[in-house]
Structure formats: C-alpha cells, structure tokens
Design an enzyme around this catalytic site. Structure first.
Site, PDB file in Angstrom:
ATOM      1  N   ARG A 114      17.019  -3.352  -3.406  1.00  0.00           N
ATOM      2  CA  ARG A 114      15.879  -3.858  -4.173  1.00  0.00           C
ATOM      3  C   ARG A 114      16.360  -4.368  -5.528  1.00  0.00           C
ATOM      4  NH1 ARG A 114      12.687  -0.027  -2.696  1.00  0.00           N
ATOM      5  NH2 ARG A 114      11.854  -1.244  -0.993  1.00  0.00           N
ATOM      6  N   ASP A 173       9.552  -6.919   1.379  1.00  0.00           N
ATOM      7  CA  ASP A 173       9.682  -6.474   2.768  1.00  0.00           C
ATOM      8  C   ASP A 173      11.099  -5.977   2.904  1.00  0.00           C
ATOM      9  OD1 ASP A 173       8.175  -6.271   5.309  1.00  0.00           O
ATOM     10  OD2 ASP A 173       9.951  -7.281   6.064  1.00  0.00           O
ATOM     11  N   SER A 174      11.213  -4.695   3.165  1.00  0.00           N
ATOM     12  CA  SER A 174      12.558  -4.127   3.193  1.00  0.00           C
ATOM     13  C   SER A 174      12.719  -3.248   4.411  1.00  0.00           C
ATOM     14  CB  SER A 174      12.832  -3.341   1.909  1.00  0.00           C
ATOM     15  OG  SER A 174      11.781  -2.454   1.649  1.00  0.00           O
ATOM     16  N   HIS A 178       0.845  -1.198   0.000  1.00  0.00           N
ATOM     17  CA  HIS A 178       0.000   0.000   0.000  1.00  0.00           C
ATOM     18  C   HIS A 178       0.882   1.251   0.000  1.00  0.00           C
ATOM     19  CE1 HIS A 178      -2.879  -3.078   1.126  1.00  0.00           C
ATOM     20  NE2 HIS A 178      -3.864  -2.216   0.974  1.00  0.00           N
ATOM     21  N   ASN A 179       2.182   1.072  -0.248  1.00  0.00           N
ATOM     22  CA  ASN A 179       3.144   2.187  -0.260  1.00  0.00           C
ATOM     23  C   ASN A 179       3.352   2.635  -1.705  1.00  0.00           C
ATOM     24  OD1 ASN A 179       5.635   3.585  -0.548  1.00  0.00           O
ATOM     25  ND2 ASN A 179       6.418   2.699   1.341  1.00  0.00           N
ATOM     26  N   PHE A 203      12.287   7.506  -1.134  1.00  0.00           N
ATOM     27  CA  PHE A 203      11.266   7.496  -0.089  1.00  0.00           C
ATOM     28  C   PHE A 203      11.846   6.818   1.139  1.00  0.00           C
ATOM     29  CE2 PHE A 203      10.843   3.643  -2.531  1.00  0.00           C
ATOM     30  CZ  PHE A 203      10.564   2.648  -1.594  1.00  0.00           C
ATOM     31  N   GLY A 258       5.292   4.770  -3.154  1.00  0.00           N
ATOM     32  CA  GLY A 258       6.694   4.873  -3.576  1.00  0.00           C
ATOM     33  C   GLY A 258       7.271   3.515  -3.930  1.00  0.00           C
ATOM     34  N   LYS A 259       6.952   2.538  -3.106  1.00  0.00           N
ATOM     35  CA  LYS A 259       7.453   1.181  -3.346  1.00  0.00           C
ATOM     36  C   LYS A 259       6.820   0.584  -4.603  1.00  0.00           C
ATOM     37  CE  LYS A 259       8.292  -1.316   0.346  1.00  0.00           C
ATOM     38  NZ  LYS A 259       8.115  -2.214   1.520  1.00  0.00           N
ATOM     39  N   LYS A 296      20.046   4.747  -8.593  1.00  0.00           N
ATOM     40  CA  LYS A 296      19.677   3.953  -7.420  1.00  0.00           C
ATOM     41  C   LYS A 296      19.247   2.546  -7.850  1.00  0.00           C
ATOM     42  CE  LYS A 296      16.262   3.545  -3.774  1.00  0.00           C
ATOM     43  NZ  LYS A 296      15.019   4.035  -3.195  1.00  0.00           N
TER      44      LYS A 296
END
Length: 207
Positions: A192, A77-78, A17-18, A163, A20-21, A186
């Site tokens: 990631r 999951d980070s 639900h993020n 983010f 940015g992710k 990045k």
C-alpha cells in the site's frame, strides 16, 4: 508529471467498508490536507467487483463512490498472491474470508492449499501483497497506480497488528510478519505504501 490531475485537498471518500483499510489509508494521508470519510459512513452501496485485475476492481469502486457521493473518491483493491497457487487468492482474497470476512478462515484455506500443493519449504512459499489505488472524480476522470511487496507465507499466524492476511506474511529481509510490525514500520515498506508513493507523487501537493 504535469499530466496527472491533482487532488486539491478537503474531503476524500475512501471507497471501502473495511475499517482496517480505512484507518490505514487515513494514516498514510495524514501529512496532506485530506479529510477521509469512508463509503460505509456515507452509507454508499458496495458495487459488484467483477473486474479481472486489481486495478479494474479499484476503478469500479472509486468511480461508483465518486459518482454516488459527488466527491473525489479513493479506492484500494489489494490482495495476497501465492506463487505456488498461481497467484491465488489474488483478486479473490476478501472472498476467501467468506461472507463474515473471517480472515482466520481465509488464512487456514491458504495454508491448506499450500500443503496440498506441496509448498512446505520457504522457497516454495513465496508470496506478494499487491495494492491497486484509484483516485476518481465525479466527472469520470481516474488515476490508477499499483504497488507490491514480496515475501514468504508463514504458518502459524503471528502477531495481532494489521488486518487481513498480515499475520501469515513475512516480507523479504525481515523476520517478523506484517501483523508483528508497528504500523509505522509496515507503512514504510508495504504494498500500500508503494502504491501510495506513486499516487502522492502524481496527484497530491505536499504541504
């Protein structure tokens, strides 16, 4: 390796639900036959993440989304891990931002904890970003991978890209934070990206 199950393209639920992710994952999968749709867009509930590792939590989220949507789902999951804080905030990285997901508060908390621990010089402020990715199918099959990138915690926060904790993380070999980097830079070397390389090699067919 042939014993990994392949994703055959099409719609993929990004179990987050993020925004940015979700955006970053979409960019990383742009070269593949993938239509990412977020769990938030589908109105899927957020499962309780009660695992004690990044991979355990990624698997909880991916499996819940795959079963709820009856589609293949990818979860991430980070977190941010500080050596001086014995790996904290780690799997609790998002929780340190509070119910409003205010990462300026979370970054301040990290800095306060580092100061209290006496970690004031760069050699005592070593940090990692860790990312676990899980691809889950509605039948319960899962493929999981973990990536990481090493660096140093800096203060004050720098940059307005990225983010989460990006403004206070300077990766090894660079003099800019993740939040000061262009997204392409990045994506080339992040935690990631490391996990995605493993995932793509195992489960995706290059176009």
């Amino acid at each position: 390796m042939s014993d990994h199950r392949k994703f055959d393209g099409g719609k993929l639920v990004v179990a987050s639900h993020n925004p940015g992710k979700v955006r970053e994952i979409g960019e990383l999968l742009a070269a593949f036959n993938v239509e990412p749709v977020s769990a938030g867009e589908l109105g899927l509930p957020e499962p309780v993440e009660d695992g004690d590792t990044f991979i355990a939590n990624a698997e909880i989220k991916a499996l819940a989304a795959a079963k709820s949507a009856n589609m293949v789902a990818l979860s991430d999951d980070s977190g941010f891990a500080l050596d001086a804080l014995n790996g904290a905030p780690g799997i609790y990285s998002a929780r340190w931002a509070g119910p409003t997901k205010d990462f300026s508060l979370a970054m301040q908390k990290v800095e306060d904890e580092l100061q209290m621990s006496g970690a004031v010089t760069p050699d005592k402020r070593t940090a990692h970003f860790i990312c676990a990715l899980t691809l889950a199918w509605p039948d319960g099959h899962m493929e999981s991978f973990e990536g990481r990138v090493a660096g140093t915690a800096v203060w004050p926060p720098r940059g307005d890209k990225g983010f989460g904790y990006d403004p206070v993380f300077m990766p090894d070999g660079y003099d800019v934070t993740f939040a000061e980097m262009e997204p392409e830079a990045k994506h080339a070397m992040s935690h990631r990206a490391d996990a995605f390389r493993q995932l793509i090699d195992a489960c995706f067919n290059r176009q």
